[in-house]
Enzyme design. Structure first.
Site, PDB file in Angstrom:
ATOM      1  N   GLY A  74       0.804  -1.216   0.000  1.00  0.00           N
ATOM      2  CA  GLY A  74       0.000   0.000   0.000  1.00  0.00           C
ATOM      3  C   GLY A  74       0.838   1.266   0.000  1.00  0.00           C
ATOM      4  N   THR A  75       1.953   1.253   0.708  1.00  0.00           N
ATOM      5  CA  THR A  75       2.800   2.443   0.779  1.00  0.00           C
ATOM      6  C   THR A  75       3.328   2.823  -0.598  1.00  0.00           C
ATOM      7  OG1 THR A  75       3.438   2.140   3.090  1.00  0.00           O
ATOM      8  CG2 THR A  75       4.972   3.363   1.699  1.00  0.00           C
ATOM      9  N   ASN A 151      -7.290   4.837   9.310  1.00  0.00           N
ATOM     10  CA  ASN A 151      -6.656   3.644   9.864  1.00  0.00           C
ATOM     11  C   ASN A 151      -6.596   3.643  11.383  1.00  0.00           C
ATOM     12  OD1 ASN A 151      -4.742   5.803   8.880  1.00  0.00           O
ATOM     13  ND2 ASN A 151      -3.347   4.694  10.223  1.00  0.00           N
ATOM     14  N   GLN A 179      -7.789   0.213   4.255  1.00  0.00           N
ATOM     15  CA  GLN A 179      -8.478  -0.293   5.445  1.00  0.00           C
ATOM     16  C   GLN A 179      -9.919  -0.726   5.175  1.00  0.00           C
ATOM     17  OE1 GLN A 179      -7.081  -1.083   8.137  1.00  0.00           O
ATOM     18  NE2 GLN A 179      -5.168   0.078   8.176  1.00  0.00           N
ATOM     19  N   SER A 199      -4.420  -3.298  -0.475  1.00  0.00           N
ATOM     20  CA  SER A 199      -3.291  -4.085   0.034  1.00  0.00           C
ATOM     21  C   SER A 199      -3.814  -5.336   0.731  1.00  0.00           C
ATOM     22  CB  SER A 199      -2.463  -3.244   1.007  1.00  0.00           C
ATOM     23  OG  SER A 199      -1.353  -3.967   1.487  1.00  0.00           O
ATOM     24  N   HIS A 201      -2.589  -7.620   2.739  1.00  0.00           N
ATOM     25  CA  HIS A 201      -2.229  -8.049   4.092  1.00  0.00           C
ATOM     26  C   HIS A 201      -3.167  -7.469   5.149  1.00  0.00           C
ATOM     27  CE1 HIS A 201      -0.057  -4.655   6.174  1.00  0.00           C
ATOM     28  NE2 HIS A 201       0.038  -4.202   4.946  1.00  0.00           N
ATOM     29  N   THR A 237      10.256  -7.315 -12.214  1.00  0.00           N
ATOM     30  CA  THR A 237       9.640  -8.630 -12.400  1.00  0.00           C
ATOM     31  C   THR A 237       8.536  -8.867 -11.377  1.00  0.00           C
ATOM     32  OG1 THR A 237      11.723  -9.505 -13.244  1.00  0.00           O
ATOM     33  CG2 THR A 237      10.083 -11.103 -12.493  1.00  0.00           C
ATOM     34  N   CYS A 327       2.951   2.284  10.934  1.00  0.00           N
ATOM     35  CA  CYS A 327       4.070   2.953  10.267  1.00  0.00           C
ATOM     36  C   CYS A 327       4.670   4.054  11.120  1.00  0.00           C
ATOM     37  CB  CYS A 327       3.611   3.531   8.925  1.00  0.00           C
ATOM     38  SG  CYS A 327       3.171   2.248   7.740  1.00  0.00           S
TER      39      CYS A 327
END
Length: 382
Positions: A74-75, A151, A179, A199, A201, A237, A327
């Site tokens: 996401g970052t 978040n 989120q 994202s 995760h 890649t 973060c």
């Protein structure tokens, strides 16, 4: 250990772990290679990309061709949006005062490079106030970026209203939806945004991969160079295996959403109500309580209690939670989100974040109430 820090990351779902294991065992090679083995990897990668795009409401038809760019998370996707969308020669960038550090700190870099950055304020519940946005857009504007849901507080933002203003002025809008996916219904086309970050995760998928969804009319300028992958918008890649894990996690999250969303909201409400009953309304504040929130997020303040001391005490008691954005978790600085909401110092310094998941149990909620109330009472006596 009771894990209630799911806005930081979620545990990998067993089905996703199995899909990843099978993908690695298959032995996919470089999807950019022209030989048969490379093209086999390319077909599987493209299948994952198209499936993910369709699941989040992107469209691929003969009239419309939205795109999905895989990133490392996401970052990177947020940075790619802030630095890559719009014409670099255009003027200001507008964000909200409560954006994730991957937006706010990227905006700081733009400011250092000479770009004008303006911040939309929020009210005391953490809802973005967009009334002045139309006036601000009279100046040349390269991009507006507003998150779908905060978040830290879980507060939902008026993205549709902001999107309507941006469309009228033909200014691209980027939405950080990291989120929201898997907790509430999210449809890229319905949002009417130009770009959207996701994202996996955050919904029991793998770390190390994310994506930026792009409207077919939007031009994205690359911020990395050295390859023609993904139409040169993000060279490097691609990981076929992580894309497969991403796809599986999203399929599971959206299948579970109708029941999981209601269950998480019921659990969160019971947690907050029970804690208020144990501690009293004078000893606990629910930040953002008067706004619409994600069903699984609770930002609680215990005035007079140091937030870091409480998180440490809870960790010793077997509860994993946080004071805010992962973060920024290494920092002792107060939350920029809570400061922007205009909350008093005692509330800000005493706030912690609890974020549930579809795996959270009723038994864990009962234990949470017990441990949090006990820790707060013990710290208060000290």
């Amino acid at each position: 250990m009771i894990y209630v820090d799911n806005n930081a990351t979620t545990r990998l779902a067993e089905e996703v772990a199995q899909a990843l294991a099978e993908a690695y065992a298959t032995g996919y090679l470089n999807p950019s290679s022209q030989h048969q083995l490379g093209q086999k990897a390319r077909r599987r990668l493209d299948d994952a990309r198209e499936t993910i795009l369709n699941l989040v409401g992107g469209e691929i038809t003969k009239f419309q061709s939205d795109r999905l760019v895989f990133t490392s998370g996401g970052t990177e996707a947020n940075n790619l949006a802030l630095f890559g969308l719009g014409k670099p020669s255009d003027g200001q960038v507008i964000i909200s005062a409560i954006e994730h550090p991957s937006i706010s700190e990227a905006a700081d870099q733009l400011r250092a490079q000479g770009t004008t950055v303006r911040q939309l304020p929020v009210d005391s519940n953490g809802v973005v106030q967009y009334e002045e946005l139309g006036n601000w857009l009279t100046e040349p504007t390269r991009l507006v970026s507003v998150m779908l849901a905060n978040n830290e507080t879980g507060v939902l933002q008026p993205v549709s209203e902001i999107a309507a203003i941006c469309r009228h002025r033909q200014v691209p809008l980027h939405v950080d939806a990291v989120q929201g996916i898997g907790k509430i219904p999210v449809n890229f086309r319905s949002l009417q945004a130009s770009a959207m970050t996701i994202s996996p995760h955050k919904f029991h998928g793998p770390r190390g991969i994310g994506a930026l969804v792009l409207d077919d009319r939007v031009k994205l300028n690359p911020t990395m160079f050295g390859g023609s992958q993904q139409l040169a918008m993000r060279p490097g890649t691609e990981s076929v295996e992580l894309a497969i894990g991403f796809q599986k996690a999203l399929e599971l999250a959206l299948t579970a959403l109708p029941t999981a969303g209601l269950r998480m909201q019921s659990q969160r409400d019971r947690l907050e109500t029970s804690l208020l009953g144990e501690l009293g309304p004078e000893a606990m504040v629910i930040n953002g309580a008067q706004a619409l929130r994600l069903p699984h997020t609770s930002n609680l303040a215990f005035p007079g209690i140091d937030r870091q001391a409480l998180v440490m005490a809870l960790d010793m008691a077997g509860v994993a939670c946080s004071t805010g954005s992962a973060c920024a978790s290494g920092s002792s600085e107060p939350s920029p989100t809570l400061i922007a909401m205009g909350l008093n110092e005692e509330v800000i310094s005493g706030s912690i974040r609890l974020s549930l998941s579809r795996e959270t149990t009723e038994e864990e909620i009962d234990k949470l109430v017990f441990h949090i109330s006990n820790c707060v009472k013990r710290l208060r006596r000290r």
